[in-house]
Structure formats: C-alpha cells, structure tokens
Design a protein around this motif. Structure first.
Motif, mmCIF file in Angstrom:
data_model
loop_
_atom_site.group_PDB
_atom_site.id
_atom_site.type_symbol
_atom_site.label_atom_id
_atom_site.label_comp_id
_atom_site.label_asym_id
_atom_site.label_seq_id
_atom_site.Cartn_x
_atom_site.Cartn_y
_atom_site.Cartn_z
ATOM 1 N N ALA A 1 0.812 -1.214 0.000
ATOM 2 C CA ALA A 1 0.000 0.000 0.000
ATOM 3 C C ALA A 1 0.844 1.261 0.000
ATOM 4 C CB ALA A 1 -0.927 -0.001 1.214
ATOM 5 N N GLY A 2 2.060 1.170 0.504
ATOM 6 C CA GLY A 2 2.923 2.345 0.585
ATOM 7 C C GLY A 2 4.253 1.972 1.190
ATOM 8 N N GLU A 3 5.082 2.985 1.435
ATOM 9 C CA GLU A 3 6.412 2.742 1.969
ATOM 10 C C GLU A 3 6.803 3.884 2.904
ATOM 11 O OE1 GLU A 3 10.944 1.712 0.305
ATOM 12 O OE2 GLU A 3 9.252 1.941 -1.076
ATOM 13 N N VAL A 4 7.461 3.537 4.004
ATOM 14 C CA VAL A 4 8.015 4.552 4.893
ATOM 15 C C VAL A 4 9.400 4.912 4.371
ATOM 16 C CG1 VAL A 4 8.700 5.141 7.243
ATOM 17 C CG2 VAL A 4 6.733 3.639 6.859
ATOM 18 N N LEU A 5 9.520 6.112 3.829
ATOM 19 C CA LEU A 5 10.763 6.540 3.191
ATOM 20 C C LEU A 5 11.673 7.319 4.137
ATOM 21 C CD1 LEU A 5 9.269 7.773 -0.204
ATOM 22 C CD2 LEU A 5 10.369 5.573 0.261
ATOM 23 N N GLY A 6 11.070 8.027 5.076
ATOM 24 C CA GLY A 6 11.873 8.857 5.961
ATOM 25 C C GLY A 6 11.195 9.087 7.296
ATOM 26 N N PHE A 7 11.999 9.234 8.337
ATOM 27 C CA PHE A 7 11.499 9.472 9.687
ATOM 28 C C PHE A 7 12.462 10.420 10.392
ATOM 29 C CE2 PHE A 7 11.770 7.670 14.210
ATOM 30 C CZ PHE A 7 10.741 8.460 14.692
ATOM 31 N N GLY A 8 11.916 11.442 10.995
ATOM 32 C CA GLY A 8 12.740 12.385 11.734
ATOM 33 C C GLY A 8 12.100 12.754 13.051
ATOM 34 N N PHE A 9 12.923 13.122 14.032
ATOM 35 C CA PHE A 9 12.404 13.535 15.325
ATOM 36 C C PHE A 9 13.370 14.538 15.948
ATOM 37 C CE2 PHE A 9 14.932 9.703 15.792
ATOM 38 C CZ PHE A 9 15.826 10.036 16.791
ATOM 39 N N ALA A 10 12.821 15.444 16.723
ATOM 40 C CA ALA A 10 13.637 16.437 17.428
ATOM 41 C C ALA A 10 12.755 17.140 18.442
ATOM 42 C CB ALA A 10 14.241 17.448 16.450
ATOM 43 N N ALA B 1 7.913 15.153 15.462
ATOM 44 C CA ALA B 1 8.270 14.024 14.606
ATOM 45 C C ALA B 1 7.725 14.268 13.209
ATOM 46 C CB ALA B 1 7.719 12.715 15.178
ATOM 47 N N ALA B 2 8.347 13.631 12.231
ATOM 48 C CA ALA B 2 7.899 13.754 10.841
ATOM 49 C C ALA B 2 8.119 12.424 10.120
ATOM 50 C CB ALA B 2 8.673 14.868 10.128
ATOM 51 N N LEU B 3 7.173 12.084 9.276
ATOM 52 C CA LEU B 3 7.255 10.897 8.441
ATOM 53 C C LEU B 3 7.137 11.293 6.986
ATOM 54 C CD1 LEU B 3 4.800 8.426 10.242
ATOM 55 C CD2 LEU B 3 7.286 8.141 10.062
ATOM 56 N N ILE B 4 7.880 10.611 6.126
ATOM 57 C CA ILE B 4 7.677 10.754 4.684
ATOM 58 C C ILE B 4 7.252 9.390 4.151
ATOM 59 C CG2 ILE B 4 8.781 11.206 2.469
ATOM 60 C CD1 ILE B 4 10.507 13.272 3.863
ATOM 61 N N LEU B 5 6.075 9.364 3.562
ATOM 62 C CA LEU B 5 5.482 8.144 3.041
ATOM 63 C C LEU B 5 5.437 8.196 1.531
ATOM 64 C CD1 LEU B 5 2.437 7.904 5.505
ATOM 65 C CD2 LEU B 5 4.718 6.908 5.770
ATOM 66 N N GLY B 6 5.791 7.103 0.898
ATOM 67 C CA GLY B 6 5.760 7.026 -0.560
ATOM 68 C C GLY B 6 4.660 6.101 -1.035
ATOM 69 N N PHE B 7 4.024 6.478 -2.155
ATOM 70 C CA PHE B 7 2.916 5.705 -2.718
ATOM 71 C C PHE B 7 3.074 5.639 -4.237
ATOM 72 C CE2 PHE B 7 1.327 8.018 1.019
ATOM 73 C CZ PHE B 7 0.921 6.963 1.816
ATOM 74 N N GLN B 8 2.663 4.511 -4.811
ATOM 75 C CA GLN B 8 2.672 4.352 -6.269
ATOM 76 C C GLN B 8 1.262 4.592 -6.788
ATOM 77 O OE1 GLN B 8 5.393 3.794 -8.209
ATOM 78 N NE2 GLN B 8 6.613 3.929 -6.315
ATOM 79 N N ARG B 9 1.158 5.343 -7.899
ATOM 80 C CA ARG B 9 -0.165 5.575 -8.497
ATOM 81 C C ARG B 9 -0.473 4.457 -9.470
ATOM 82 N NH1 ARG B 9 0.853 11.870 -9.412
ATOM 83 N NH2 ARG B 9 0.304 12.600 -7.348
#
Length: 406
Positions: free
Chosen positions: A252-261, A398-406
């Motif tokens: 369904a998707g992919e977790v591409l990036g995660f950040g926290f501070a 925190a931040a997430l970057i999620l990737g999805f294919q169309r």
C-alpha cells in the motif's frame, strides 16, 4: 537496511469505523465534530468533541477479554484487525518473535478515575476488581493487543504527547529496517471521553466556536480559536519489502523517511525549532529534497500559536515550492495521541482512493497561511510522496515521509 513497506491499515475515528467509511468522509470533506451536552452540564468551557458513532463494544471479543480493555483499546483492536486483514495476516502468522507491536498512547484517564471513585464510594479497594490495573496503565494498548495476538517480539507503548502515534510508526520502521523485526503492527490510540480532556479545557486550549460544531476546527484560518478534542485508534502493518514480496501481498505504501527532534524550551508553547529539524531529518533519510513532496499532511490543530509556528516552518523549508497542504484535523478535530497514526492511515487511504482531502473551514487566511498552498477543495489525484508532521506538549516533534505508487 531493509525497505519498510505498508501492507495493511485500519482505523476507528469520528469520521467512521473502517478505512472505507473514513475514506468516504475525507472525500466528502465531512466533519465528525459535535457538541456534547454532558460536557456542558459538567461545566466545561467548550462542549465540542469528536464523536465515534455506531461502535458496539459488545460486538467484539468475549466479556472476559474486554474486562481489561478501555474503549480506546478496543478501538485499537478493531483497527489492528482491519490492518491485518488487508495485510493477509492471521493470528498464527503474527504469533512469534518475528512480529512486534508498538502503539502511541499517553493516558488511560477514565479507567483510573473510575478506580478512584470506587475506593472513595466504598472505602476499600477490593471492589475495584483485578482486571482494572491492566486498563489504567499507559501501556494498556500494547499489553492487551500483544497478549491477544500472541506477539513475542517488540511490545511497548510510546508516550510523547501528540507526537506519540508518529513516533510509534517511526520506531516500528526502524526495527523493520534494521532487521530486528520482520514486521511491526503500529499506530496510535486516544480515549474519547470528557475525563481525559478536562485539564485541556482548563488550559483554555479548546475552541469556543460551538454554534456550528462542524465549523469549529479551522486550521490555518485567521479566525481559529483553539483545538477540538477527538480520538479513536489507527493502525498500520509495517514489514520488510522482502517479506511482503515473499508473501505476495499488495504493497500500500512505503516509509521513506522518519525524523524527530525536540524544542527543548517550553512545555506548552512550540518554537518550531524541533519541527524544522524533524522534517529536515526525514527528508534526508528519504534522500529527497523539498521539491519531491507533493502533499503535506499538516499537524495544524487550529490553535493560534501552533498553526502559525508550523506555517513558518513550512515557509522556511519549502520556500516558493509550497506543495498542496491540508490539516485533516479540520474534519476530525485533534486526535491527540492518535493523531500522527491517523494522518499516516489517512494518507494511505487517499493514495489508494486517488484523492487528497481538503482543509475544510479554511476561508480567511492570515499573513502566514496566505503564503502556503492550503487545499480548499478536493484534489482528484492521490499523493506520491507525503510529509506528515506531528508536534506535542514538551516540545516533542516528529515527521514521516510516506511514498505511494499511483
């Protein structure tokens, strides 16, 4: 490092029970906010709240199993069941050390208050019952679900205010990426009762615009006057790409990036320093520049200070690019500990459904929000790379970057 993919998701929220119902509400720009007469009768300044409708507690599990589960834990159970169904996982599949469960949650207030009320009313503790202790702990979600599903891997709770759900997903992704877990069931849960929000009401954190409840939550709008509390549960199944490929399940998707501070300054007033660092860290881990983001799922809760700080951070990082941006809290209210998980699930729903939901109630921008690309109407195309922001009391971000294919 392993690629971390999303193979299932589920949700119980004021927008509906299950991903299909929530997706329909997001597509229609439908709010789940109501006025609660009990809060008015109790002396709350604001009667506004998200409301979960049609949830039958008796329809799930046995009475004995439910004894240790406050409502929000049962919401989490239903969300996990939906996520596992989508991921084509059985209880036998997740029983063992290869699977973990990590949830974001930062209170179990109602259960604790009920226990104290019993002692005060009876003058003894034995009337509380032995099951209560498992409902009053912050880790009640992970404990209950870990035992129900036979989880023998990671099993714990992340407590970090309104960044809890996002941090739980990020930590789950790290465990899968490192190979320490084959898969992790993760998400966030928030109790949706007056007991858990009375202290927020005392802080004057809530909107007072109760004449038309569905218009009370207005992130980024110049007329915003406070958040609207809400809750429920949202869950994701994260697993390694290799595992998903071996099982032949749709991704369904992919977790591409995660950040926290962290801001490291005020308990209640955000500075934006930590949020900016978290977003930049997530972009770096994803190997992406700001121009790669085609949707920002903003944290914006409809508070004057918080929305302004996030708007400035987005202006600093994205400059003139400014991807389409919306805060789904305009419809859901602020789901607190669950919020980040709800955003991740909602982005997955929108990607699957081929749309991006608007920021409803955004009618009068202020000086900062007028420079953002706030979505007022539905975009009939799903996101390919979404940024999800989260910020909480204590300056946790925190931040997430999620990737999805169309």
């Amino acid at each position: 490092m392993h690629r971390v993919v999303i193979t299932g998701f589920g949700i119980v929220s004021c927008l509906g029970i299950g991903a299909e119902n929530v997706g329909n509400a997001l597509r229609q720009g439908k709010s789940g906010i109501v006025n609660d007469p009990e809060r008015s009768a109790l002396g709350f300044r604001s009667p506004l709240t998200g409301q979960i409708s049609g949830f039958d507690r008796q329809a799930y599990l046995s009475r004995k199993q439910r004894k240790t589960m406050p409502d929000f834990v049962l919401h989490a159970y239903v969300a996990v069941e939906e996520a596992m169904g989508m991921a084509r996982l059985t209880r036998e599949d997740v029983h063992g050390p290869a699977t973990g469960i990590i949830f974001g949650a930062d209170s179990s207030c109602e259960s604790a208050i009920r226990a104290v009320d019993i002692v005060r009313a009876t003058g003894e503790t034995k009337a509380i019952g032995g099951a209560t202790v498992f409902g009053v702990m912050n880790s009640t979600v992970s404990m209950n679900l870990g035992c129900l599903f036979g989880i023998q891997g990671a099993c714990w709770t992340v407590s970090a205010a309104c960044a809890s759900g996002t941090l739980a997903i990020g930590q789950a992704a790290q465990l899968v990426a490192s190979g320490q877990q084959q898969r992790v069931i993760c998400g966030g849960a928030q109790e949706i009762n007056w007991q858990s929000t009375s202290s927020f009401d005392a802080l004057r954190a809530f909107s007072m615009d109760s004449v038309n409840p569905t218009r009370a939550s207005k992130p980024f709008d110049s007329r915003r006057d406070g958040l609207v509390p809400s809750g429920g549960a949202a869950a994701l199944v994260l697993e390694s790409h290799d595992s998903a490929s071996r099982r032949g399940v749709p991704i369904a998707g992919e977790v591409l990036g995660f950040g926290f501070a962290s801001d490291g300054e005020s308990m209640a007033v955000p500075t934006g320093v930590g949020l900016g660092m978290a977003i930049r860290q997530a972009l770096h881990q994803a190997g992406a520049g700001p121009e790669a983001i085609d949707y920002i799922c903003a944290h914006a809760t409809s508070t004057p200070r918080g929305d302004a700080v996030e708007a400035q951070v987005l202006l600093d990082i994205f400059g003139d690019i400014q991807p389409p941006t919306s805060s789904l809290k305009s419809m859901t209210g602020h789901e607190l500990w669950m919020a980040g998980a709800s955003q991740a699930v909602s982005c997955s729903i929108m990607a699957q459904g081929g749309f991006i939901a608007p920021n409803i109630n955004f009618e009068e921008p202020d000086e900062l929000s007028s420079r953002l690309n706030i979505i007022r109407e539905l975009i009939p195309q799903g996101p390919q790379m979404a940024l999800c922001n989260a910020a909480g009391f204590g300056g946790t971000n925190a931040a997430l970057i999620l990737g999805f294919q169309r």
